[in-house]
Design a protein around this motif. Sequence first.
Motif, PDB file in Angstrom:
ATOM      1  N   LEU A 143     -19.883  88.442  16.198  1.00 45.69           N
ATOM      2  CA  LEU A 143     -20.991  87.622  16.703  1.00 45.69           C
ATOM      3  C   LEU A 143     -22.007  88.485  17.447  1.00 45.69           C
ATOM      4  N   ALA A 144     -21.490  89.427  18.254  1.00 46.62           N
ATOM      5  CA  ALA A 144     -22.398  90.307  18.999  1.00 46.62           C
ATOM      6  C   ALA A 144     -23.226  91.144  18.038  1.00 46.62           C
ATOM      7  N   SER A 145     -22.581  91.669  16.969  1.00 42.45           N
ATOM      8  CA  SER A 145     -23.338  92.513  16.048  1.00 42.45           C
ATOM      9  C   SER A 145     -24.352  91.683  15.266  1.00 42.45           C
ATOM     10  N   LEU A 146     -24.005  90.411  14.997  1.00 44.68           N
ATOM     11  CA  LEU A 146     -24.952  89.515  14.345  1.00 44.68           C
ATOM     12  C   LEU A 146     -26.174  89.321  15.249  1.00 44.68           C
ATOM     13  N   ALA A 147     -25.941  89.232  16.558  1.00 43.53           N
ATOM     14  CA  ALA A 147     -27.064  89.121  17.497  1.00 43.53           C
ATOM     15  C   ALA A 147     -27.952  90.354  17.398  1.00 43.53           C
ATOM     16  N   GLY A 148     -27.311  91.530  17.298  1.00 37.08           N
ATOM     17  CA  GLY A 148     -28.088  92.757  17.129  1.00 37.08           C
ATOM     18  C   GLY A 148     -28.921  92.710  15.865  1.00 37.08           C
ATOM     19  N   PHE A 149     -28.307  92.244  14.769  1.00 40.36           N
ATOM     20  CA  PHE A 149     -29.016  92.151  13.488  1.00 40.36           C
ATOM     21  C   PHE A 149     -30.202  91.199  13.594  1.00 40.36           C
ATOM     22  N   VAL A 150     -29.979  90.044  14.236  1.00 41.98           N
ATOM     23  CA  VAL A 150     -31.037  89.045  14.364  1.00 41.98           C
ATOM     24  C   VAL A 150     -32.235  89.611  15.130  1.00 41.98           C
ATOM     25  N   ILE A 151     -31.954  90.461  16.140  1.00 43.29           N
ATOM     26  CA  ILE A 151     -33.064  91.016  16.914  1.00 43.29           C
ATOM     27  C   ILE A 151     -33.822  92.066  16.110  1.00 43.29           C
ATOM     28  N   VAL A 152     -33.096  93.026  15.486  1.00 42.89           N
ATOM     29  CA  VAL A 152     -33.823  94.089  14.774  1.00 42.89           C
ATOM     30  C   VAL A 152     -34.560  93.514  13.570  1.00 42.89           C
ATOM     31  N   SER A 153     -33.939  92.564  12.857  1.00 43.06           N
ATOM     32  CA  SER A 153     -34.551  92.087  11.621  1.00 43.06           C
ATOM     33  C   SER A 153     -35.457  90.876  11.847  1.00 43.06           C
ATOM     34  N   GLY A 154     -35.216  90.108  12.901  1.00 41.06           N
ATOM     35  CA  GLY A 154     -36.008  88.900  13.111  1.00 41.06           C
ATOM     36  C   GLY A 154     -37.079  89.056  14.165  1.00 41.06           C
ATOM     37  N   GLN A 155     -36.896  89.983  15.130  1.00 44.95           N
ATOM     38  CA  GLN A 155     -37.869  90.097  16.219  1.00 44.95           C
ATOM     39  C   GLN A 155     -38.611  91.418  16.210  1.00 44.95           C
ATOM     40  N   GLU A 156     -37.835  92.538  16.211  1.00 47.06           N
ATOM     41  CA  GLU A 156     -38.482  93.835  16.349  1.00 47.06           C
ATOM     42  C   GLU A 156     -39.026  94.351  15.013  1.00 47.06           C
ATOM     43  N   ARG A 169     -37.641  96.589  13.282  1.00 49.31           N
ATOM     44  CA  ARG A 169     -37.200  97.981  13.163  1.00 49.31           C
ATOM     45  C   ARG A 169     -36.111  98.218  14.205  1.00 49.31           C
ATOM     46  N   LEU A 170     -35.460  99.383  14.127  1.00 48.57           N
ATOM     47  CA  LEU A 170     -34.470  99.725  15.150  1.00 48.57           C
ATOM     48  C   LEU A 170     -35.211 100.376  16.314  1.00 48.57           C
ATOM     49  N   THR A 171     -35.172  99.765  17.500  1.00 45.74           N
ATOM     50  CA  THR A 171     -35.839 100.387  18.647  1.00 45.74           C
ATOM     51  C   THR A 171     -34.781 100.891  19.622  1.00 45.74           C
ATOM     52  N   GLN A 172     -35.216 101.621  20.642  1.00 45.05           N
ATOM     53  CA  GLN A 172     -34.230 102.208  21.545  1.00 45.05           C
ATOM     54  C   GLN A 172     -33.798 101.247  22.641  1.00 45.05           C
ATOM     55  N   SER A 173     -34.368 100.053  22.693  1.00 47.07           N
ATOM     56  CA  SER A 173     -33.975  99.139  23.775  1.00 47.07           C
ATOM     57  C   SER A 173     -33.837  97.698  23.309  1.00 47.07           C
ATOM     58  N   PHE A 174     -33.617  97.477  21.989  1.00 49.14           N
ATOM     59  CA  PHE A 174     -33.621  96.103  21.479  1.00 49.14           C
ATOM     60  C   PHE A 174     -32.507  95.244  22.071  1.00 49.14           C
ATOM     61  N   PHE A 175     -31.447  95.864  22.568  1.00 53.70           N
ATOM     62  CA  PHE A 175     -30.248  95.151  23.022  1.00 53.70           C
ATOM     63  C   PHE A 175     -30.286  94.885  24.528  1.00 53.70           C
ATOM     64  N   ARG A 176     -31.266  95.447  25.237  1.00 56.06           N
ATOM     65  CA  ARG A 176     -31.267  95.443  26.707  1.00 56.06           C
ATOM     66  C   ARG A 176     -31.190  94.038  27.299  1.00 56.06           C
ATOM     67  N   GLY A 177     -30.257  93.860  28.217  1.00 59.79           N
ATOM     68  CA  GLY A 177     -30.171  92.597  28.932  1.00 59.79           C
ATOM     69  C   GLY A 177     -29.314  91.549  28.250  1.00 59.79           C
ATOM     70  N   TYR A 178     -29.014  91.753  26.956  1.00 59.57           N
ATOM     71  CA  TYR A 178     -28.269  90.708  26.250  1.00 59.57           C
ATOM     72  C   TYR A 178     -26.785  90.732  26.590  1.00 59.57           C
ATOM     73  N   GLY A 179     -26.241  91.912  26.892  1.00 59.75           N
ATOM     74  CA  GLY A 179     -24.830  91.971  27.257  1.00 59.75           C
ATOM     75  C   GLY A 179     -24.573  91.189  28.529  1.00 59.75           C
ATOM     76  N   VAL A 180     -25.412  91.432  29.530  1.00 59.10           N
ATOM     77  CA  VAL A 180     -25.332  90.705  30.792  1.00 59.10           C
ATOM     78  C   VAL A 180     -25.460  89.213  30.531  1.00 59.10           C
ATOM     79  N   SER A 181     -26.511  88.847  29.782  1.00 57.70           N
ATOM     80  CA  SER A 181     -26.767  87.430  29.540  1.00 57.70           C
ATOM     81  C   SER A 181     -25.595  86.779  28.838  1.00 57.70           C
ATOM     82  N   GLY A 182     -25.029  87.471  27.842  1.00 52.67           N
ATOM     83  CA  GLY A 182     -23.911  86.899  27.102  1.00 52.67           C
ATOM     84  C   GLY A 182     -22.751  86.557  28.019  1.00 52.67           C
ATOM     85  N   VAL A 183     -22.379  87.530  28.871  1.00 49.95           N
ATOM     86  CA  VAL A 183     -21.254  87.311  29.780  1.00 49.95           C
ATOM     87  C   VAL A 183     -21.539  86.134  30.707  1.00 49.95           C
TER      88      VAL A 183
END
Lengths: 312, 373
Positions: free
Chosen positions: B277-290, B292-306
């Motif tokens: 599920l976490a990796s799917l979230a990563g995919f959704v961000i790079v392919s749906g929002q950014e 491309r692969l950026t150096q900070s696309f994941f920032r803040g989501y780990g905290v938010s998820g927990v």
Amino acid sequence: MFAFVLSWLASIPTFSLPYALAALGLIISERAGVLNLAAEGLMLVGALSAVGSILSFGVDPSGSLVAAAGAAAIVSLIFAVLTILLRVNQVIVGLAMVFFCQGLTSLLGEQLNWSNRVVSALPRPYLGWLGELPIVGRILTEQDVLMFAAVPLVACVFHVLFKTNIGLRLRSVGENPEAADAMGVGVLSTRFGAVVVGSALLGLAGAYISVGSARIWVDDMTSGRGWIAIALVIFSRWRPWRALGGALLFGGIEALIPKLAASGVRLPQYLVMMTPYLATLVVMIWMAAAKRNSPPDEPGALGRPYVREERR
Amino acid sequence: MHDMTNVGKSHQSDIAPVAKKRWYRGRLSVEVRREIGGWHQAAMLAGSVLMGLILSGCILVAAGVPATSLVQEMLYSTLLDATNLRTVLFQASPLILVGLSAAIAFQVRFWNLGIEGQMIFGGLGATFVSLFDLGPDYARLPLMALAAILAGTAWAVLPTLLKLKLNVNEIISTLLLNYVALDLLFHLVYGAWKDPKDGFPHSALYRASELLPVLASGISSALVIAAFATATLAYLTIWSRAGIYMRFIEANPSVARAVGIPVQRVILVVVLLSGALASLAGFVIVSGQEGRLTQSFFRGYGVSGVLIGFLARNNPIAAAAVAMLMGVLFVAGQNLQVFYSIPQAMVQLIQALIVICVASSDFLIRHRVSWVR
């Protein structure tokens, strides 16, 4: 080769000291039964307030260490009230505190314009003839005041924890709070004290990262050292001297990175930066495999809130 | 407050004669509640969230945001403005996925703090397919999603096995592996995968066939993925046999083992699902929002998820709802950043404050506090 080894050895203490101080602080609170996962955040608080006290209040670098310890101790009161008085799960509060401190330090650093400004270094004591010794002298003269306080500090914590009445009470609270309570030891007050004193040491560790070695504040600058320190405590089996040894080991690994880069060895920079984390993981696996069949040596009530009126 | 140390002495003082009159006459009495009422719990939760928001508001005002525009910014312009509402929905889908990821792992008492690392690996897997032109155009997106899930799930295997076989603390191991994943990401985007067009540390833009399509105005296909994941997890945890196993393990792992539940296997599968599920979230961000692969696309989501997982009490449907609210917070945070130059860290601070307040409300839910004379 000799020059390389010498400069590497001379830089080990700088990298080891934050680990040693943080692990010492964590040992104090974990021996009293409180798992202080907020370490990473409290180190950030210490790091920022040390730099801030120099930049905005004109405190000298040695004084900033006191400010850092005080600030971390004050912030840790939130953690202490929640986990000890209100009996909330220590893991969730610890994590929330890390996020809180990351947000707070980042916000304050930017709002008060404390980031990316260089501060002056900690003073280095005059050593006399000691500094003129062949190899040892070279290493000793590169160290600052806090470094010379490290070994006495470890000795002091060891003495208090294992040779005094206060230490006995503290450990009894962490081992079996019900028994300690029955013997008249104040469980909540002892834990409170342990968390606050331990957090002051965590703040000191953070201050050494910012004022002692980097001499600058950058967002999130502890970059996981708090978590490594928690692993280090497990590695040290909650013993101060072993923690110092572990800190030297981890610091030695971390100190290799800039030395290798400076010596002209072409290595992929970011892959090399993984080593401290991987080394920590390897040490944790090794420890777990080695003591798989021996009884656990962590404090008996670690992570468990004490509820006197709970029925068992 | 200092009388809290005398918690539980009430039964003694009932018998003992009153020896001396204290100046404050009475003390705080704390009892553990036997039964917890639903309404009481709901009221306490709502109160604590409100408390967290008020505290955050105070910090924002101290940081220089005028108090009058705070309500405007937070509520009015995020929820009632069509563009912003679309942004909230857009922002919510990865939040739902990370929230589900954390919630399901917590259900088997596994603290998966490696969400960011698993997201990074998800992004790496998807970008790998894009960069090396694997598969025909029409199968590109499914392939990217598959690669993302495989990579992210694989990254979750090591800490899970270490926990199950050697009892290595998963909090530390997953967090350490986040830093390792981050360094690997930097190694690639600053090196081999750097955009050849502009030389900045991000991958080349994905092609049109590699972007998650927008279905209707404001409804991205990412939201459909998130809704599907929520429904599946709700079925799994609430109605399926696996859900019963998980609740059993959460309540008491050793009893679960004794009655023949394959505890280790269930934990392994659930944590790997959490990684997926976490990796799917990563995919959704790079392919749906950014894009491309950026150096900070994941920032803040780990905290938010927990935090979403905690606030939702590990319930998938509640996690989706909380994630929507977090989406509002994210968008409000972005607006504050643009108009008042409040750093993005403020969002994290607000999240942490709300969680601290909710966590402490637990005390008032579980205990009856009263003033005894």
